[in-house]
Design a protein around this motif. Sequence first.
Motif, PDB file in Angstrom:
ATOM      1  N   LEU A 124      70.578  67.095  23.405  1.00  0.00           N
ATOM      2  CA  LEU A 124      69.326  67.663  22.929  1.00  0.00           C
ATOM      3  C   LEU A 124      68.157  67.224  23.800  1.00  0.00           C
ATOM      4  O   LEU A 124      67.256  67.999  24.112  1.00  0.00           O
ATOM      5  N   ARG A 125      68.178  65.956  24.182  1.00  0.00           N
ATOM      6  CA  ARG A 125      67.098  65.458  25.035  1.00  0.00           C
ATOM      7  C   ARG A 125      67.050  66.213  26.364  1.00  0.00           C
ATOM      8  O   ARG A 125      65.971  66.587  26.839  1.00  0.00           O
ATOM      9  N   ARG A 126      68.205  66.433  26.950  1.00  0.00           N
ATOM     10  CA  ARG A 126      68.238  67.136  28.241  1.00  0.00           C
ATOM     11  C   ARG A 126      67.781  68.583  28.076  1.00  0.00           C
ATOM     12  O   ARG A 126      67.146  69.141  28.985  1.00  0.00           O
ATOM     13  N   GLU A 127      68.103  69.193  26.943  1.00  0.00           N
ATOM     14  CA  GLU A 127      67.678  70.573  26.713  1.00  0.00           C
ATOM     15  C   GLU A 127      66.174  70.667  26.455  1.00  0.00           C
ATOM     16  O   GLU A 127      65.508  71.596  26.917  1.00  0.00           O
ATOM     17  N   LEU A 128      65.646  69.677  25.727  1.00  0.00           N
ATOM     18  CA  LEU A 128      64.226  69.713  25.385  1.00  0.00           C
ATOM     19  C   LEU A 128      63.335  69.299  26.554  1.00  0.00           C
ATOM     20  O   LEU A 128      62.210  69.789  26.680  1.00  0.00           O
ATOM     21  N   GLU A 129      63.818  68.384  27.377  1.00  0.00           N
ATOM     22  CA  GLU A 129      63.011  67.891  28.493  1.00  0.00           C
ATOM     23  C   GLU A 129      63.863  67.844  29.767  1.00  0.00           C
ATOM     24  O   GLU A 129      64.197  66.762  30.263  1.00  0.00           O
ATOM     25  N   PRO A 130      64.222  68.997  30.300  1.00  0.00           N
ATOM     26  CA  PRO A 130      65.121  69.012  31.463  1.00  0.00           C
ATOM     27  C   PRO A 130      64.522  68.371  32.702  1.00  0.00           C
ATOM     28  O   PRO A 130      65.263  67.978  33.609  1.00  0.00           O
ATOM     29  N   GLU A 131      63.197  68.247  32.758  1.00  0.00           N
ATOM     30  CA  GLU A 131      62.573  67.696  33.949  1.00  0.00           C
ATOM     31  C   GLU A 131      62.539  66.164  33.953  1.00  0.00           C
ATOM     32  O   GLU A 131      62.221  65.543  34.974  1.00  0.00           O
ATOM     33  N   VAL A 132      62.872  65.522  32.821  1.00  0.00           N
ATOM     34  CA  VAL A 132      62.765  64.068  32.721  1.00  0.00           C
ATOM     35  C   VAL A 132      63.918  63.397  33.452  1.00  0.00           C
ATOM     36  O   VAL A 132      65.071  63.832  33.371  1.00  0.00           O
ATOM     37  N   THR A 133      63.605  62.336  34.165  1.00  0.00           N
ATOM     38  CA  THR A 133      64.630  61.531  34.846  1.00  0.00           C
ATOM     39  C   THR A 133      64.496  60.085  34.394  1.00  0.00           C
ATOM     40  O   THR A 133      63.435  59.654  33.931  1.00  0.00           O
ATOM     41  N   GLY A 134      65.574  59.351  34.539  1.00  0.00           N
ATOM     42  CA  GLY A 134      65.533  57.930  34.226  1.00  0.00           C
ATOM     43  C   GLY A 134      65.454  57.614  32.746  1.00  0.00           C
ATOM     44  O   GLY A 134      65.150  56.485  32.367  1.00  0.00           O
ATOM     45  N   GLY A 135      65.737  58.589  31.906  1.00  0.00           N
ATOM     46  CA  GLY A 135      65.754  58.335  30.466  1.00  0.00           C
ATOM     47  C   GLY A 135      64.397  58.128  29.839  1.00  0.00           C
ATOM     48  O   GLY A 135      64.289  57.577  28.742  1.00  0.00           O
ATOM     49  N   ARG A 136      63.324  58.575  30.515  1.00  0.00           N
ATOM     50  CA  ARG A 136      61.972  58.382  29.974  1.00  0.00           C
ATOM     51  C   ARG A 136      61.592  59.544  29.052  1.00  0.00           C
ATOM     52  O   ARG A 136      60.671  60.301  29.317  1.00  0.00           O
ATOM     53  N   TRP A 137      62.333  59.669  27.970  1.00  0.00           N
ATOM     54  CA  TRP A 137      62.122  60.773  27.052  1.00  0.00           C
ATOM     55  C   TRP A 137      60.828  60.570  26.277  1.00  0.00           C
ATOM     56  O   TRP A 137      60.487  59.447  25.883  1.00  0.00           O
ATOM     57  N   THR A 138      60.114  61.639  26.043  1.00  0.00           N
ATOM     58  CA  THR A 138      58.876  61.565  25.272  1.00  0.00           C
ATOM     59  C   THR A 138      58.909  62.432  24.020  1.00  0.00           C
ATOM     60  O   THR A 138      58.030  62.303  23.171  1.00  0.00           O
TER      61      THR A 138
END
Length: 958
Positions: free
Chosen positions: A72-86
Amino acid sequence: MSATSFRVLGPVEVRRDGSLLAPQSPKHRAVLAALLLDPGRTVPVDLLVDRVWSGNPPAAVSATLQSIVSRLRRELEPEVTGGRWTLLVTREPGYRLEVAPGDVDAVRFVQLLRSARDLAARDDVEGARAAVTEGLALWRGPAYADVSATFAAEESERLEQLRLAARELAAELDLRLGRHAEIVDDVRELLRAEPLREGLRGSLMLALYRCGRQAEALEVYEEGRRLLADGLGVDPGRPLQALYAQILRQDPALAGSGPARPAPAAPEAVPAPERPAVRPSAPLPVPLTAFVGRERELAQVGAALTGPRLVTLVGPGGSGKTRLALEAARRRPAGEPPAVLVELAGVTDPGLVAAQVAGVLGVTLAGGDPVGAVATALQDRPLLLVLDNCEHVVEAAAAVCAELLPRCPDLRVLATSREPLGLPGEAVLPCGPMPAGAPGSDAERLFLDRARLVAPHLADPSAEDLRQVRELVAALDGLPLAVELAAACLTTLPLAEVAGRVDDRFALLSGGWRTAVPHQRTLAATVQWSVDLLTPAELAVFRAVAVLPGTFGADLVEAVAGPEVEGGALELLRVLVSKSLVELDHGAGRYRMLETLRQYAEQGLDEERGRRLRDRLVGFAIALTERLEPTLRRAEWTASARRLDAEQPALRAALGHALATGQGEAALRIGSALSWWWYRRGHVAEGRRWLADALAATPGAPASVRSGALLGDALLAYLSGDVASIWARTNEVVDADDGSDGVLALALVLRGFVRALLGQADPDGQTPKDIARGLELAQASGIEWVQAEIAMTLGQFSRVAGDVPGALEHLDRAEQLALGLGHSWAHSSVLWIRAKVLADAGRAGEALADLWRMVDLTHREGDATGTLAGLLAAVGVATAAGEPRTAGVLLGAVQANARLVGYDPLRMDPMDGQRYVAATQAALPADDLVAAQAEGAGLDVGAAVALVGRLAESARAG
């Protein structure tokens, strides 16, 4: 609005920058939907699992959930790298969707509906109609249409009722705008779906009448009357009857625009779509009855909670402080921090206030500074702490607040008490009686709301009924508890008799309570009046259950109150429930007495009788704990531990009474039986305190009684790293040499185990002698769990001696014994030690497999200390397996979560633990190690466990 918005009023959808994201799998949609129930709030993992899997999770649910969240995190924020989910972030004890409430269509819909009602109340009909139109336009079909979980169906039904309310409001607004012809067909269709909604029926009648269709309007009324009479046996409400009469006589007031009936009272607040604020152990309790009145006080509390960080509701017993505090906590705007309820009524020892707060928050107290452990857990964690019933421990509650608030800038406290806490910056809000006497007063509304539950005819009270109710609630001074008890009496008395008796009761009791303050005089009179209706046997049980703190089960009532009435206590208890003198929590199957009633009932106990009842409580505690003790090391662990969790207030009371009345041996027996529960639950500091007090009070007790308590304290000392106490306690057991029930065997082996674990020298060869004698005693005792733990200890001893084949042989045997018994702790400990043996032998992949099994087991069982010990071992094994960066991430997770729960596995496992940390530090450049630890600090325990699972799977596949 943010770039990402969520739609649940129909199939679940996510839009990013206006574009619809690809549909997720059913389980991914369910997880997303479960999080969207609490936008901007942390949803605990256990609550999330319960929602998504409807109480039937898969075996490896932690890893499954982590995998779903990662996708879900990858789908919601595909541009994020390094696990810095917001957007979808980890926040102990679960996950949080960091979205503004307005970015969820369900929240926006409720906001618009609330706005429409407010505008309508201010006669801005056009504005109200525009708001409700915008809200209804958000719907694309049934809410959560493509989520099959139980929680989604329940939430969909709730939202559908609000949608219907919005359509009903739209019809009323259209009538006020003169659009009666346009709405006839729509309202008729709505009424077919909801034929019992009188508001819709009235709107259709008025619309038809204004269209010149009087006969049809009257037929609509008759149809509704027949439905109510045949289905419910009641007549239409007075507003609908009045409209019917107006149509019959062609009242000129019905012509033109506007409603035909008087404007309704100010509408009740529309419930926000957010659920009550979540907490680590459970959500805020949901009341079984409606909250009535108190709008001014609610507004005052809400305003106060935006300013001072300590707000205290002060008032007499029975004035409704707890209910007002909980309602204020629930009604806070969306996006506010979660609220946690800490009930202090069952805490009789001021020294346990901090422990009670820690227990509710899930903080393990392994050291001697419980307030410090709680403060550490709450740092950088926004929270509203509701401290309920502080009056009897006011100084301790004030001390806890005085230390927590300066150290936890995101913490707010809402307290209830009979006196202020007396701290600087405290906002004190009075919570006195409800307004009473005037028509439509809060006290009158409260009485009628409760009375309708037991006397249905009062749903439509006559003028005489209302007169009697007003006089009654005025005589009761508007105190909510008194009002509710009076309403409950309608189960056996008519209203006229209830109203007639109240003046006699107050006159009778006013002379006996002149030394009390006025509000106590009035409340005592109300309670005494209810108590006067009890038979002698019912009164005996009422007095007896007053000594039971917290909640209690039927068996405890039978044990303590049964001898007072020669059996039959449970039937009498049910009578007390029916008379509202005892409450029953149907979900938990447990009872409780309101604190005001408890205090009143205790006043009727003389010293001898009170001592007799509390002595029975001690006897019950001994019988219960000694019966459950053997099951704590078998497959029944979970059920037995939960039972002890529920009985904790009673067990504390029993221990305190036993120590205060010279029953030291009884306290020893209870403490000895509870020591393993304290160990597994992490109640280290509290358990050691009780055991120390009991041992100090009984220096001359028989060795057979003292030995169990000594061994229990030694085990707890092991968790806290107190080596000196381990030696002292086990040596006393060995020197006494009573050989009872395997205690001596376990003491001998524990002494050897700790010596081996810490790598201490043994020049005299005492350890092999201890182990051999312990094994002989265990086999002779026939207690299998002792044999399982000794076999595990022999494995550790062989490991230290460098005998890998011998260690594995002992551990395999220990595993077989543990599995056969269902002794999950022994099984997890075997996996932990065997992983170390395998790692030492260069078999890191196999070691990771064992550690994964271990931490998955301990995490599922809520064993925080065991899970952290396993994760620390995984740090070393991951480094040995060539995954030092992952080891660094795990190290960061261990350090962060150790601070959160107040337990450091390095104190329990200093030799291996320090070696694992040093190896990881040596394998990574300093900057990489810092970065890895920072990443791990953002992981909760469940995420760290899932990471070990991925490591094990990778090692197996490789």
